[in-house]
Motif scaffolding. Structure first.
Motif, mmCIF file in Angstrom:
data_model
loop_
_atom_site.group_PDB
_atom_site.id
_atom_site.type_symbol
_atom_site.label_atom_id
_atom_site.label_comp_id
_atom_site.label_asym_id
_atom_site.label_seq_id
_atom_site.Cartn_x
_atom_site.Cartn_y
_atom_site.Cartn_z
ATOM 1 N N ALA A 107 -9.892 8.171 5.003
ATOM 2 C CA ALA A 107 -10.204 6.765 5.245
ATOM 3 C C ALA A 107 -10.853 6.133 4.017
ATOM 4 O O ALA A 107 -10.521 5.004 3.630
ATOM 5 C CB ALA A 107 -11.121 6.631 6.464
ATOM 6 N N ARG A 108 -11.760 6.845 3.383
ATOM 7 C CA ARG A 108 -12.416 6.278 2.204
ATOM 8 C C ARG A 108 -11.446 6.177 1.030
ATOM 9 O O ARG A 108 -11.556 5.272 0.199
ATOM 10 C CB ARG A 108 -13.631 7.135 1.824
ATOM 11 N N LEU A 109 -10.488 7.093 0.949
ATOM 12 C CA LEU A 109 -9.531 7.058 -0.155
ATOM 13 C C LEU A 109 -8.582 5.861 -0.032
ATOM 14 O O LEU A 109 -8.327 5.152 -1.009
ATOM 15 C CB LEU A 109 -8.739 8.364 -0.190
ATOM 16 N N VAL A 110 -8.056 5.614 1.168
ATOM 17 C CA VAL A 110 -7.110 4.505 1.323
ATOM 18 C C VAL A 110 -7.829 3.168 1.266
ATOM 19 O O VAL A 110 -7.287 2.182 0.737
ATOM 20 C CB VAL A 110 -6.307 4.659 2.629
ATOM 21 N N TYR A 111 -9.044 3.087 1.783
ATOM 22 C CA TYR A 111 -9.804 1.847 1.636
ATOM 23 C C TYR A 111 -10.265 1.654 0.187
ATOM 24 O O TYR A 111 -10.380 0.522 -0.292
ATOM 25 C CB TYR A 111 -11.008 1.840 2.584
ATOM 26 N N GLY A 112 -10.531 2.765 -0.505
ATOM 27 C CA GLY A 112 -10.863 2.648 -1.920
ATOM 28 C C GLY A 112 -9.703 2.116 -2.743
ATOM 29 O O GLY A 112 -9.904 1.444 -3.759
#
Length: 370
Positions: free
Chosen positions: A105-110
């Motif tokens: 989740a943090r990677l795609v939102y990043g």
């Protein structure tokens, strides 16, 4: 019949047809470059992932800000529980050390933050560079001198130091991604402005611009109708190369702690927290670093492909020059040419052995072949 043909007016050229033909040529040249096509597919996939981040995280059933303390081992300093950093059906790429936040989740939102900041900064750079460059090229001598000196000062400013200074003095209540994009865009437009000025000065010398000036058009109407379309190719080319550079700047600023602030995810900000976990949880470092590497590489290759498609001479100069040198060496040595069948004997310089062609004899006098 001949008088009717002479009197009949020539058909007017259709600007839309010419533009469509140019677009077809551009796409044909771009499709001929396999590396550029692969890079374009990678960039399109990254943009799609960034846009579909809420949907992807909803499918996984996670979000980028929720803590999961039960998924980290507090006795070991917060190392994720389970193999490969906690990878499983609920957490596709594992969890973040200490906090247990979902890495996918943090990677795609990043990706949304990093790509959005880079694209917004590029738009700001292009707008400022076009205004300053065109104004300097079309203005009088004093305007050109003032704007050129300002541009040189901007080019000489160290980007990272100025960004650190500006980001440090702005209140924290200001939206950080917007602030980072504005700071990068307001500091790093100098080189593009110099390119726009030089290209505008070249376009000013063309016949159709002189004809528009003689017809009574104003300066800014000429700039809007004649000069800006001519600036499209260099602007697109350089902008495609600016985006990966801006991604790197955003990541560096976030890594130094003055970019995007937590809990907003960013690839650079993830790298800031991962520098002490590369042994205990290597995926926490490798995932954002790999995403940055792939994105920057794909955008760089795509930008170079766009440059070659818009200016095919850049790709053909090497082939033409190499061919001429090979022919010259073959003609001088009397050996068969390297670009033909090695069994075919040397036939001399093209055009000199044709019937009726004139040549030069060994003593320097001209002679005609039968």
């Amino acid at each position: 019949m001949s008088e009717a043909l002479v009197a009949s007016p020539a058909p007017a050229a259709d600007p839309s047809a010419a533009g469509a033909s140019g677009a077809r040529q551009f796409w044909r040249r771009l499709r001929a470059q396999r590396a550029a096509l692969v890079a374009a597919a990678v960039v399109a996939l990254l943009v799609l992932i960034a846009l579909a981040a809420p949907l992807l995280t909803a499918i996984e059933g996670q979000d980028p800000t929720t803590y999961h303390p039960s998924l980290v081992d507090s006795a070991r300093g917060g190392v994720p529980v389970g193999p490969l950093g906690g990878i499983g059906a609920d957490h596709w790429l594992g969890v973040e050390p200490q906090t247990g936040r979902d890495l996918f989740a943090r990677l795609v939102y990043g990706a949304r933050v990093s790509l959005g900041v880079a694209l917004a900064a590029t738009v700001v750079q292009v707008l400022i560079a076009v205004v300053v460059g065109v104004s300097a090229a079309l203005g009088n001598r004093w305007v050109d001198q003032v704007l050129s000196r300002i541009t040189e000062i901007i080019v000489a400013l160290p980007l990272m130091i100025m960004s650190l200074a500006l980001l440090a003095i702005v209140p924290g209540s200001f939206p950080r991604p917007v602030l980072v994009a504005l700071v990068i865009g307001l500091i790093a437009w100098g080189t593009l402005a110099k390119i726009v000025r030089a290209q505008t000065l070249t376009l000013k010398q063309l016949d159709y611009v002189a004809a528009a000036r003689l017809s009574g058009w104003g300066t800014w109407r000429i700039a809007r109708r004649d000069l800006l379309p001519g600036l499209a190719a260099p602007l697109i080319t350089y902008s495609a190369l600016l985006v990966p550079a801006n991604i790197g700047v955003e990541a560096a600023l976030s890594f130094l702690g003055v970019g995007v602030k937590p809990p907003t995810p960013s690839w650079g900000q993830m790298l800031t927290s991962a520098d002490v976990w590369y042994q205990a949880a290597p995926q926490y470092l490798l995932l954002p670093a790999g995403a940055l590497f792939v994105t920057v590489l794909a955008l760089t290759v795509l930008g170079d492909g766009v440059r070659t498609a818009l200016d095919p001479r850049a790709a053909s100069r090497l082939r033409v020059g190499t061919g001429r040198k090979a022919e010259a060496r073959a003609d001088a040595s009397g050996n068969p040419r390297s670009d033909g069948d090695p069994t075919v004997p040397h036939q001399g310089t093209p055009g000199t052995d044709l019937p009726g062609a004139s040549g030069v004899s060994a003593d320097g006098s001209k002679e005609a072949t039968a």
